[in-house]
Design a protein around this motif. Structure first.
Motif, PDB file in Angstrom:
ATOM      1  N   GLU A 161     -46.747  28.567  -5.056  1.00 49.30           N
ATOM      2  CA  GLU A 161     -46.163  27.231  -4.989  1.00 49.30           C
ATOM      3  C   GLU A 161     -47.040  26.264  -4.204  1.00 49.30           C
ATOM      4  N   ARG A 162     -47.650  26.770  -3.145  1.00 53.33           N
ATOM      5  CA  ARG A 162     -48.545  25.903  -2.372  1.00 53.33           C
ATOM      6  C   ARG A 162     -49.787  25.563  -3.180  1.00 53.33           C
ATOM      7  N   ALA A 163     -50.305  26.541  -3.915  1.00 58.99           N
ATOM      8  CA  ALA A 163     -51.521  26.309  -4.700  1.00 58.99           C
ATOM      9  C   ALA A 163     -51.268  25.346  -5.843  1.00 58.99           C
ATOM     10  N   ILE A 164     -50.100  25.468  -6.481  1.00 57.29           N
ATOM     11  CA  ILE A 164     -49.843  24.644  -7.667  1.00 57.29           C
ATOM     12  C   ILE A 164     -49.716  23.176  -7.304  1.00 57.29           C
ATOM     13  N   LYS A 165     -49.394  22.870  -6.064  1.00 53.29           N
ATOM     14  CA  LYS A 165     -49.317  21.472  -5.643  1.00 53.29           C
ATOM     15  C   LYS A 165     -50.690  20.802  -5.682  1.00 53.29           C
ATOM     16  N   LEU A 166     -51.750  21.604  -5.640  1.00 45.45           N
ATOM     17  CA  LEU A 166     -53.089  21.031  -5.802  1.00 45.45           C
ATOM     18  C   LEU A 166     -53.282  20.527  -7.227  1.00 45.45           C
ATOM     19  N   LEU A 167     -52.710  21.256  -8.199  1.00 47.99           N
ATOM     20  CA  LEU A 167     -52.756  20.763  -9.581  1.00 47.99           C
ATOM     21  C   LEU A 167     -51.932  19.491  -9.712  1.00 47.99           C
ATOM     22  N   LEU A 168     -50.810  19.436  -9.005  1.00 46.35           N
ATOM     23  CA  LEU A 168     -49.953  18.272  -9.066  1.00 46.35           C
ATOM     24  C   LEU A 168     -50.638  17.032  -8.497  1.00 46.35           C
ATOM     25  N   SER A 169     -51.578  17.245  -7.589  1.00 45.01           N
ATOM     26  CA  SER A 169     -52.293  16.107  -7.006  1.00 45.01           C
ATOM     27  C   SER A 169     -53.192  15.408  -8.028  1.00 45.01           C
ATOM     28  N   GLY A 170     -53.558  16.134  -9.098  1.00 47.46           N
ATOM     29  CA  GLY A 170     -54.411  15.540 -10.123  1.00 47.46           C
ATOM     30  C   GLY A 170     -55.855  15.384  -9.715  1.00 47.46           C
ATOM     31  N   ASN A 171     -56.242  16.001  -8.598  1.00 48.02           N
ATOM     32  CA  ASN A 171     -57.624  15.892  -8.125  1.00 48.02           C
ATOM     33  C   ASN A 171     -58.533  16.793  -8.966  1.00 48.02           C
ATOM     34  N   PRO A 172     -59.478  16.224  -9.728  1.00 44.33           N
ATOM     35  CA  PRO A 172     -60.341  17.043 -10.601  1.00 44.33           C
ATOM     36  C   PRO A 172     -61.286  17.953  -9.825  1.00 44.33           C
ATOM     37  N   ALA A 173     -61.380  17.754  -8.515  1.00 38.23           N
ATOM     38  CA  ALA A 173     -62.266  18.608  -7.719  1.00 38.23           C
ATOM     39  C   ALA A 173     -61.741  20.031  -7.622  1.00 38.23           C
ATOM     40  N   TYR A 174     -60.443  20.226  -7.892  1.00 41.70           N
ATOM     41  CA  TYR A 174     -59.850  21.559  -7.798  1.00 41.70           C
ATOM     42  C   TYR A 174     -59.947  22.260  -9.150  1.00 41.70           C
ATOM     43  N   ALA A 175     -60.799  23.272  -9.244  1.00 46.63           N
ATOM     44  CA  ALA A 175     -60.931  24.049 -10.471  1.00 46.63           C
ATOM     45  C   ALA A 175     -59.808  25.073 -10.542  1.00 46.63           C
ATOM     46  N   ILE A 176     -59.416  25.445 -11.774  1.00 48.63           N
ATOM     47  CA  ILE A 176     -58.333  26.405 -11.961  1.00 48.63           C
ATOM     48  C   ILE A 176     -58.657  27.730 -11.273  1.00 48.63           C
ATOM     49  N   ASP A 177     -59.913  28.153 -11.350  1.00 44.50           N
ATOM     50  CA  ASP A 177     -60.303  29.415 -10.712  1.00 44.50           C
ATOM     51  C   ASP A 177     -60.055  29.368  -9.208  1.00 44.50           C
ATOM     52  N   ASP A 178     -60.391  28.242  -8.599  1.00 50.07           N
ATOM     53  CA  ASP A 178     -60.212  28.103  -7.147  1.00 50.07           C
ATOM     54  C   ASP A 178     -58.730  28.085  -6.776  1.00 50.07           C
ATOM     55  N   ILE A 179     -57.917  27.425  -7.601  1.00 55.15           N
ATOM     56  CA  ILE A 179     -56.484  27.350  -7.311  1.00 55.15           C
ATOM     57  C   ILE A 179     -55.837  28.720  -7.471  1.00 55.15           C
ATOM     58  N   ALA A 180     -56.282  29.479  -8.482  1.00 55.07           N
ATOM     59  CA  ALA A 180     -55.768  30.840  -8.650  1.00 55.07           C
ATOM     60  C   ALA A 180     -56.090  31.686  -7.430  1.00 55.07           C
ATOM     61  N   ALA A 181     -57.291  31.520  -6.897  1.00 60.43           N
ATOM     62  CA  ALA A 181     -57.680  32.275  -5.706  1.00 60.43           C
ATOM     63  C   ALA A 181     -56.809  31.901  -4.509  1.00 60.43           C
ATOM     64  N   LEU A 182     -56.483  30.608  -4.375  1.00 62.82           N
ATOM     65  CA  LEU A 182     -55.607  30.176  -3.286  1.00 62.82           C
ATOM     66  C   LEU A 182     -54.197  30.743  -3.447  1.00 62.82           C
ATOM     67  N   ALA A 183     -53.807  31.009  -4.681  1.00 65.87           N
ATOM     68  CA  ALA A 183     -52.497  31.605  -4.942  1.00 65.87           C
ATOM     69  C   ALA A 183     -52.523  33.121  -4.755  1.00 65.87           C
ATOM     70  N   CYS A 184     -53.687  33.655  -4.401  1.00 65.26           N
ATOM     71  CA  CYS A 184     -53.857  35.103  -4.196  1.00 65.26           C
ATOM     72  C   CYS A 184     -53.607  35.876  -5.486  1.00 65.26           C
ATOM     73  N   LEU A 185     -54.059  35.293  -6.607  1.00 63.30           N
ATOM     74  CA  LEU A 185     -53.856  35.907  -7.914  1.00 63.30           C
ATOM     75  C   LEU A 185     -55.152  35.876  -8.706  1.00 63.30           C
ATOM     76  N   SER A 186     -55.301  36.834  -9.607  1.00 59.78           N
ATOM     77  CA  SER A 186     -56.403  36.763 -10.559  1.00 59.78           C
ATOM     78  C   SER A 186     -56.099  35.655 -11.560  1.00 59.78           C
ATOM     79  N   ASN A 187     -57.102  35.252 -12.319  1.00 61.90           N
ATOM     80  CA  ASN A 187     -56.880  34.182 -13.299  1.00 61.90           C
ATOM     81  C   ASN A 187     -55.792  34.568 -14.304  1.00 61.90           C
TER      82      ASN A 187
END
Length: 273
Positions: A161-187
């Protein structure tokens, strides 16, 4: 009357963005003017304690919405037709909030508004009855908030939930791979969990966030050009924006803006992401 946005109790803030209340009398023949609602990444629990609200998707016929309607993942534009006394209480969830309430895979609810009482039980009917008797926006908010406090026990937000808020921010600097890592999950795990908790893949969710930002900017700043809006929303160019508008609304940005201009209520400026 303009929509009134209420912050929620601290115990709910991790899962609920806000509660919005509208109470207005509309001029003209009942159900004659339409309010377009393009897709949004925000799930809602909507109460209609006033006149019945009618909804249609695409070219389908209008149907009456239940007194309490669950709005999950949305990928197409919906048109609402309202009676003379339009009363509307909307619980806007944070990403993952509706999943916490229902404990159902949200991809099963995509583009299918549901009767809240069918999923959440008879207590919701009691909430709807109390809302019909209430007269002030604060009272409407308090009734719904008290229900949520009973149903959603306080809990820490998850890494997902904390990681997905980065997607909600709409900031293109956050790659999906990086957000998955912040969620402690594989892609692959992140993709699967996104379908359950959000109703979409992470990439589709990010695309929907960008589209939602674009049309809300136009509602709030109607004088802004579409070129300006496309750049401020993170699109490569205006054609990129037009493709998304056609995919999500089956119309062009210009025609959607006209629909919104003629809408009896300008509450498309929400959600407050």
């Amino acid at each position: 009357m303009k929509p009134v946005y209420f912050p929620v109790h601290p115990a709910l803030q991790a899962f609920v963005s806000h509660i919005m209340v509208v109470d207005v009398r509309l001029d003209g023949p009942a159900y004659s003017r339409l309010a377009p609602f393009p897709p949004t990444p925000q799930n809602c629990l909507n109460f209609y304690p006033g006149d019945v609200t009618r909804s249609r998707q695409g070219q389908h016929a209008f149907h009456d919405l239940p007194a309490c309607t669950i709005v999950g993942p949305q990928t197409t534009k919906v048109d609402l037709a309202m009676g003379p006394r339009h009363r509307f209480v909307s619980v806007a969830f944070q990403p993952g909030g509706l999943f916490r309430l229902l404990r159902l895979p949200l991809h099963e609810l995509r583009d299918a508004p549901l009767n809240g009482a069918d999923l959440l039980g008879p207590e919701l009917r009691e909430v709807s009855e109390k809302l019909q008797a209430a007269t002030q926006p604060q009272a409407l908010k308090n009734i719904v908030e008290a229900y949520l406090l009973r149903k959603m026990s306080p809990a820490a937000t998850s890494p997902f939930e904390r990681a997905i808020k980065l997607l909600l921010s709409g900031n293109p600097a956050y790659a999906i791979d990086d957000i998955a890592a912040l969620a402690c999950l594989s892609n692959r795990q992140f993709e699967r969990k996104s379908h359950d908790v959000l109703g979409y893949s992470p990439k589709f969710f990010a695309r929907l966030v960008r589209f939602s930002k674009a049309y809300r900017l136009k509602v709030n700043q109607p004088q802004a050009s579409w070129t300006t809006i496309s750049h401020r929303s993170g699109y490569y160019d205006q054609m990129h924006l037009i493709r998304d508008f056609k995919a999500f609304t089956a119309t062009t940005p210009k025609l959607l803006a006209l629909e919104m201009l003629n809408s009896p209520l300008k509450i498309q400026a929400g959600p407050r992401l």
